[in-house]
Write a protein that holds these residues in place. Structure first.
Motif, PDB file in Angstrom:
ATOM      1  N   ALA A  15       0.822  -1.209   0.000  1.00  0.00           N
ATOM      2  CA  ALA A  15       0.000   0.000   0.000  1.00  0.00           C
ATOM      3  C   ALA A  15       0.857   1.261   0.000  1.00  0.00           C
ATOM      4  CB  ALA A  15      -0.919  -0.016   1.216  1.00  0.00           C
ATOM      5  N   GLU A  16       1.942   1.222   0.738  1.00  0.00           N
ATOM      6  CA  GLU A  16       2.830   2.381   0.786  1.00  0.00           C
ATOM      7  C   GLU A  16       3.506   2.617  -0.562  1.00  0.00           C
ATOM      8  OE1 GLU A  16       6.443   4.106   3.640  1.00  0.00           O
ATOM      9  OE2 GLU A  16       5.531   2.124   4.015  1.00  0.00           O
ATOM     10  N   VAL A  17       3.903   1.519  -1.245  1.00  0.00           N
ATOM     11  CA  VAL A  17       4.507   1.651  -2.585  1.00  0.00           C
ATOM     12  C   VAL A  17       3.509   2.234  -3.574  1.00  0.00           C
ATOM     13  CG1 VAL A  17       5.388   0.338  -4.542  1.00  0.00           C
ATOM     14  CG2 VAL A  17       6.250  -0.136  -2.263  1.00  0.00           C
ATOM     15  N   ALA A  18       2.263   1.810  -3.472  1.00  0.00           N
ATOM     16  CA  ALA A  18       1.245   2.285  -4.414  1.00  0.00           C
ATOM     17  C   ALA A  18       0.919   3.753  -4.200  1.00  0.00           C
ATOM     18  CB  ALA A  18      -0.016   1.439  -4.298  1.00  0.00           C
ATOM     19  N   ASN A  19       0.986   4.228  -2.930  1.00  0.00           N
ATOM     20  CA  ASN A  19       0.588   5.604  -2.619  1.00  0.00           C
ATOM     21  C   ASN A  19       1.753   6.580  -2.580  1.00  0.00           C
ATOM     22  OD1 ASN A  19      -2.104   4.784  -2.349  1.00  0.00           O
ATOM     23  ND2 ASN A  19      -1.779   4.184  -0.210  1.00  0.00           N
ATOM     24  N   SER A  20       3.004   6.106  -2.637  1.00  0.00           N
ATOM     25  CA  SER A  20       4.170   6.972  -2.520  1.00  0.00           C
ATOM     26  C   SER A  20       4.597   7.483  -3.892  1.00  0.00           C
ATOM     27  CB  SER A  20       5.338   6.225  -1.868  1.00  0.00           C
ATOM     28  OG  SER A  20       4.991   5.780  -0.576  1.00  0.00           O
ATOM     29  N   PRO A  21       5.306   8.604  -3.920  1.00  0.00           N
ATOM     30  CA  PRO A  21       5.847   9.088  -5.209  1.00  0.00           C
ATOM     31  C   PRO A  21       6.939   8.164  -5.737  1.00  0.00           C
ATOM     32  CG  PRO A  21       6.594  10.464  -3.393  1.00  0.00           C
ATOM     33  CD  PRO A  21       5.555   9.551  -2.807  1.00  0.00           C
ATOM     34  N   GLU A  22       7.276   8.361  -6.993  1.00  0.00           N
ATOM     35  CA  GLU A  22       8.185   7.426  -7.671  1.00  0.00           C
ATOM     36  C   GLU A  22       9.581   7.454  -7.070  1.00  0.00           C
ATOM     37  OE1 GLU A  22       9.902   6.634 -12.208  1.00  0.00           O
ATOM     38  OE2 GLU A  22       8.420   8.219 -11.812  1.00  0.00           O
ATOM     39  N   GLN A  23      10.087   8.598  -6.606  1.00  0.00           N
ATOM     40  CA  GLN A  23      11.453   8.668  -6.107  1.00  0.00           C
ATOM     41  C   GLN A  23      11.621   7.979  -4.755  1.00  0.00           C
ATOM     42  OE1 GLN A  23       9.587  11.198  -6.946  1.00  0.00           O
ATOM     43  NE2 GLN A  23       9.323  12.688  -5.276  1.00  0.00           N
ATOM     44  N   ASN A  24      10.505   7.737  -4.023  1.00  0.00           N
ATOM     45  CA  ASN A  24      10.596   7.085  -2.715  1.00  0.00           C
ATOM     46  C   ASN A  24      10.404   5.578  -2.788  1.00  0.00           C
ATOM     47  OD1 ASN A  24      10.948   9.614  -1.594  1.00  0.00           O
ATOM     48  ND2 ASN A  24       8.754   9.901  -1.161  1.00  0.00           N
ATOM     49  N   VAL A  25      10.010   5.040  -3.952  1.00  0.00           N
ATOM     50  CA  VAL A  25       9.714   3.604  -4.071  1.00  0.00           C
ATOM     51  C   VAL A  25      10.949   2.745  -3.829  1.00  0.00           C
ATOM     52  CG1 VAL A  25       8.974   1.816  -5.690  1.00  0.00           C
ATOM     53  CG2 VAL A  25       7.718   3.960  -5.551  1.00  0.00           C
ATOM     54  N   PRO A  26      12.158   3.046  -4.376  1.00  0.00           N
ATOM     55  CA  PRO A  26      13.313   2.175  -4.130  1.00  0.00           C
ATOM     56  C   PRO A  26      13.663   2.047  -2.651  1.00  0.00           C
ATOM     57  CG  PRO A  26      13.741   3.632  -5.974  1.00  0.00           C
ATOM     58  CD  PRO A  26      12.482   4.094  -5.363  1.00  0.00           C
ATOM     59  N   VAL A  27      13.579   3.127  -1.901  1.00  0.00           N
ATOM     60  CA  VAL A  27      13.918   3.070  -0.475  1.00  0.00           C
ATOM     61  C   VAL A  27      12.898   2.235   0.282  1.00  0.00           C
ATOM     62  CG1 VAL A  27      14.360   4.470   1.568  1.00  0.00           C
ATOM     63  CG2 VAL A  27      15.032   5.325  -0.677  1.00  0.00           C
ATOM     64  N   ILE A  28      11.612   2.333  -0.124  1.00  0.00           N
ATOM     65  CA  ILE A  28      10.575   1.531   0.544  1.00  0.00           C
ATOM     66  C   ILE A  28      10.769   0.053   0.262  1.00  0.00           C
ATOM     67  CG2 ILE A  28       8.082   1.157   0.675  1.00  0.00           C
ATOM     68  CD1 ILE A  28       7.731   4.107  -0.067  1.00  0.00           C
ATOM     69  N   LEU A  29      11.177  -0.280  -0.959  1.00  0.00           N
ATOM     70  CA  LEU A  29      11.366  -1.694  -1.311  1.00  0.00           C
ATOM     71  C   LEU A  29      12.523  -2.328  -0.549  1.00  0.00           C
ATOM     72  CD1 LEU A  29      10.840  -1.525  -5.187  1.00  0.00           C
ATOM     73  CD2 LEU A  29       9.292  -2.512  -3.517  1.00  0.00           C
ATOM     74  N   LEU A  30      13.447  -1.524  -0.026  1.00  0.00           N
ATOM     75  CA  LEU A  30      14.563  -2.097   0.739  1.00  0.00           C
ATOM     76  C   LEU A  30      14.091  -2.763   2.026  1.00  0.00           C
ATOM     77  CD1 LEU A  30      17.305   0.662   0.340  1.00  0.00           C
ATOM     78  CD2 LEU A  30      17.153  -1.526  -0.839  1.00  0.00           C
ATOM     79  N   ARG A  31      12.896  -2.425   2.486  1.00  0.00           N
ATOM     80  CA  ARG A  31      12.384  -3.049   3.701  1.00  0.00           C
ATOM     81  C   ARG A  31      12.038  -4.506   3.488  1.00  0.00           C
ATOM     82  NH1 ARG A  31       8.034   1.494   4.738  1.00  0.00           N
ATOM     83  NH2 ARG A  31       7.012  -0.192   5.897  1.00  0.00           N
ATOM     84  N   LEU A  32      11.936  -4.958   2.233  1.00  0.00           N
ATOM     85  CA  LEU A  32      11.705  -6.381   1.979  1.00  0.00           C
ATOM     86  C   LEU A  32      12.861  -7.227   2.471  1.00  0.00           C
ATOM     87  CD1 LEU A  32      10.279  -6.213  -1.665  1.00  0.00           C
ATOM     88  CD2 LEU A  32       9.009  -6.828   0.400  1.00  0.00           C
ATOM     89  N   LYS A  33      14.077  -6.682   2.435  1.00  0.00           N
ATOM     90  CA  LYS A  33      15.248  -7.424   2.900  1.00  0.00           C
ATOM     91  C   LYS A  33      15.134  -7.706   4.393  1.00  0.00           C
ATOM     92  CE  LYS A  33      20.296  -7.310   2.751  1.00  0.00           C
ATOM     93  NZ  LYS A  33      21.496  -6.528   2.342  1.00  0.00           N
ATOM     94  N   GLU A  34      14.688  -6.748   5.147  1.00  0.00           N
ATOM     95  CA  GLU A  34      14.519  -6.938   6.590  1.00  0.00           C
ATOM     96  C   GLU A  34      13.445  -7.977   6.884  1.00  0.00           C
ATOM     97  OE1 GLU A  34      13.415  -4.244  10.552  1.00  0.00           O
ATOM     98  OE2 GLU A  34      13.584  -3.319   8.558  1.00  0.00           O
ATOM     99  N   ILE A  35      12.348  -7.941   6.105  1.00  0.00           N
ATOM    100  CA  ILE A  35      11.266  -8.915   6.321  1.00  0.00           C
ATOM    101  C   ILE A  35      11.756 -10.329   6.057  1.00  0.00           C
ATOM    102  CG2 ILE A  35       8.998  -9.643   5.493  1.00  0.00           C
ATOM    103  CD1 ILE A  35       8.386  -6.700   4.906  1.00  0.00           C
ATOM    104  N   MET A  36      12.513 -10.538   4.950  1.00  0.00           N
ATOM    105  CA  MET A  36      12.981 -11.890   4.633  1.00  0.00           C
ATOM    106  C   MET A  36      14.105 -12.336   5.557  1.00  0.00           C
ATOM    107  SD  MET A  36      12.853 -12.191   0.474  1.00  0.00           S
ATOM    108  CE  MET A  36      13.942 -10.827   0.208  1.00  0.00           C
ATOM    109  N   ASN A  37      14.937 -11.418   6.039  1.00  0.00           N
ATOM    110  CA  ASN A  37      16.009 -11.797   6.966  1.00  0.00           C
ATOM    111  C   ASN A  37      15.466 -12.244   8.312  1.00  0.00           C
ATOM    112  OD1 ASN A  37      18.006 -11.276   5.095  1.00  0.00           O
ATOM    113  ND2 ASN A  37      18.315  -9.153   5.767  1.00  0.00           N
ATOM    114  N   ASN A  38      14.311 -11.696   8.730  1.00  0.00           N
ATOM    115  CA  ASN A  38      13.710 -12.078  10.001  1.00  0.00           C
ATOM    116  C   ASN A  38      12.947 -13.388   9.925  1.00  0.00           C
ATOM    117  OD1 ASN A  38      14.725  -9.748  11.179  1.00  0.00           O
ATOM    118  ND2 ASN A  38      12.891  -8.544  10.683  1.00  0.00           N
ATOM    119  N   THR A  39      12.866 -13.976   8.741  1.00  0.00           N
ATOM    120  CA  THR A  39      12.142 -15.239   8.561  1.00  0.00           C
ATOM    121  C   THR A  39      13.146 -16.360   8.403  1.00  0.00           C
ATOM    122  OG1 THR A  39      10.418 -13.995   7.414  1.00  0.00           O
ATOM    123  CG2 THR A  39      10.335 -16.387   7.225  1.00  0.00           C
TER     124      THR A  39
END
Length: 598
Positions: A15-39
């Motif tokens: 939802a945050e990726v869909a509602n955020s501007p284009e320049q902020n999308v790469p930084v938001i996607l970096l949080r996927l690394k934290e989610i997968m590392n905690n699993t």
């Protein structure tokens, strides 16, 4: 279709990726690394998270970000390198479900191609960088991208062939930088250790390019790291595939490779691998490989032959039953066909008979109804009119059928005639142009005068030829007679050539005139439609001209049909006497315009 029980972290991130501007999308996607590392690795929870990431198109967002310019992304190459790690870890171990075809045929090849493009960009930036710290950082990012690509290929080995055939990979391999080149060759070595069979499935040109680059780096580079990696890679390729070993041993492109390898400096770290490669390229090893290949081929031929013999024996066992069944079925089929044909003929005969009866009844009813209407005194007249109309209808149909039949028979001949006339006209024009060019550009220049040195040289050549090829002895008188006959025939040829050319020109003119007359006759209107002076355009010449043409035609035919021994003493252009009886043959059938037959 969105999956049920989606992780709330993935939902909020999407939802945050869909509602955020284009320049902020790469930084938001970096949080996927934290989610997968905690699993935990290998758990069902991690597989479920990867499926959620794919279903909410977060992998596609990563691909779009990687295809953008790094200067427009926050964090630059750091963000891009981390996104490549996230993308490769998400794609490995993912079960796409219903969208498997799109995932394997479109998304995975696109991800591998993007990794290679990023590698080329990093290579360009690394070469153009001037500071040492910047170069170290770019090299670190390049290693992260290559590790991500290797991780993706390890999880999906079907992408190895696409990567090896890519032009971007070949450009990465052809770099002159030691660090970039060693990293790329190490990755290639690791890929071939996973699945080396795809190396032979790529195009021959690409395979030759890879081998050429590896051999070039081995022989021309002074860096021990590059030489060691190239030696190990070439040794792995030669040991894995006999075709590559034979190519290195026999191809003209790699001629002298073994001698150049023997000249390498001993005592290096890769001396053992170099000795193994030299031993593989030696003739003894090649003979063993050839013998092993021949042995395998012999075993394969024997297996095919034994299988053929076994199948042949098995086929002969039920041959009697099969023959009996075949003959019974063919006989039954023929009987059924015969019965069906008889039934169809009887049905057709009955239908024709019924149609005739209906037509007779209908005609009689019409006649009776007409007789009731017509006055008794007009009955005979009415019958005659009906008979005349019937006769006219029959004649009309018969004439139409006859004319259509004649037209169908004449149409192919008319088409062939027109095509032949067109071809003849084009051929005559082409031959005339060729003849004109020969006369224009290659006139007769006579014989060049021989010098004394040339005469001596020719005489020596003739004497050598006569000495090497002795012929039967011929007297001086016979030689002189042969020489005089040859001179006479040559003189006869040169004298008659001009006459033959004039006769050829005359024939061509006559052929052109005949074709023009035929074309005019084909396009001529009928006599009913002709108006004014149109018939006068098709009048031929007078009778003397026609008779002269007939005589010349018969003379030419007689000369052509005469045997060759009768033409030896004739001169070109000699006229032959044609009897008047033969001249008058078929003269009555010759069309003479403007005259009437007697």
């Amino acid at each position: 279709m969105k999956p049920t029980g989606t992780d709330p972290r993935i939902l909020s991130l999407a939802a945050e990726v869909a509602n955020s501007p284009e320049q902020n999308v790469p930084v938001i996607l970096l949080r996927l690394k934290e989610i997968m590392n905690n699993t935990p690795l290998g758990s069902s929870e991690l597989k479920k998270i990867k499926q959620d990431i794919y279903c909410y198109d977060l992998i596609q967002y990563c691909l779009l970000v990687l295809s953008q310019d790094c200067s427009r992304i926050q964090g630059g190459w750091t963000t891009i390198s981390q996104l490549t790690q996230i993308l490769s870890h998400c794609c490995v171990g993912l079960e796409p479900g219903e969208d498997a075809e799109e995932f394997y045929n479109e998304l995975l090849p696109s991800a591998a191609e993007n990794f290679l493009i990023l590698g080329r960009r990093l290579q360009t930036c690394f070469i153009n960088a001037s500071k040492g710290e910047e170069k170290d950082a770019l090299l670190h990012f390049f290693q992260i991208v290559t590790d991500s690509l290797f991780w993706l290929l390890g999880g999906h080995v079907q992408l190895i062939q696409n990567v090896l055939q890519s032009d971007h990979f070949l450009h990465l391999l052809q770099t002159d930088n030691v660090q970039i080149g060693s990293t790329v060759m190490t990755m290639l070595q690791s890929i071939l250790q996973i699945k080396s069979g795809d190396l032979l499935r790529i195009e021959v040109k690409t395979l030759h390019s890879i081998l050429d680059e590896v051999v070039f780096k081995l022989l021309s580079t002074t860096s021990p790291v590059i030489r060691s990696t190239a030696t190990k890679l070439l040794l792995l390729m030669a040991e894995s595939h006999q075709e590559i070993l034979i190519l290195l041993r026999l191809s003209a492109c790699y001629k002298g490779l073994r001698s150049l390898l023997n000249k390498q400096e001993p005592g290096t770290e890769f001396t053992q691998e170099l000795r193994q490669l030299i031993a593989l390229l030696s003739p003894n090893v090649y003979q063993e490989v050839e013998e092993q290949k021949l042995h395998q081929a012999a075993c394969l031929i024997q297996a095919y032959w034994k299988g053929f013999q076994t199948r042949k024996r098995l086929k002969k066992l039920p041959s009697a039953v099969i023959t009996l069944q075949r003959s019974f079925r063919s006989k039954r089929t023929k009987m059924l066909l015969k019965l069906n044909r008889q039934k169809e003929e009887e049905d057709r005969r009955l239908q024709v008979q019924l149609q005739r009866q209906r037509a007779m009844r209908l005609s009689r009813e019409i006649r009776l109804s007409m007789l009731e209407v017509v006055h008794p005194g007009q009955v005979e007249k009415h019958k005659r009119e009906i008979e005349e109309k019937s006769a006219l209808i029959i004649q009309k149909h018969w004439r139409g059928y006859r004319e259509r039949k004649n037209f169908r028979q004449q149409r192919p001949s008319l088409t062939e005639y027109k095509a032949a006339v067109t071809l003849q006209r084009a051929t005559l024009k082409f031959l005339a142009k060729c003849h004109k060019k020969k006369k224009l550009f290659a006139p007769w220049q006579g014989f060049r005068e021989l010098t004394d040195a040339r005469r001596v040289e020719l005489k020596q050549q003739v004497d050598d030829y006569v000495r090497r090829h002795p012929s039967s002895e011929v007297s001086d008188v016979t030689s002189r007679e042969l020489h005089s006959q040859a001179q006479e025939q040559l003189q006869h040829y040169f004298m008659g050539r001009a006459l033959q050319e004039r006769a050829q020109q005359h024939r061509e003119a006559l052929m052109a005139q005949i074709s023009t007359n035929i074309e005019q006759l084909m396009k001529a209107p009928s006599l009913k439609e002709a108006e004014g002076k149109e018939p006068e355009l098709f009048l031929s010449r007078s009778r003397p001209v026609a008779a002269k043409a007939k005589q010349a035609h018969l003379t030419t035919l007689k000369h052509i049909q005469a045997p060759w021994w009768k033409k030896l003493g004739e001169e070109a252009g000699d006229e032959m006497d044609v009897p008047k009886d033969e001249l008058s043959v078929e003269l009555g059938t010759l069309f003479i315009g403007g005259t009437k037959p007697p």
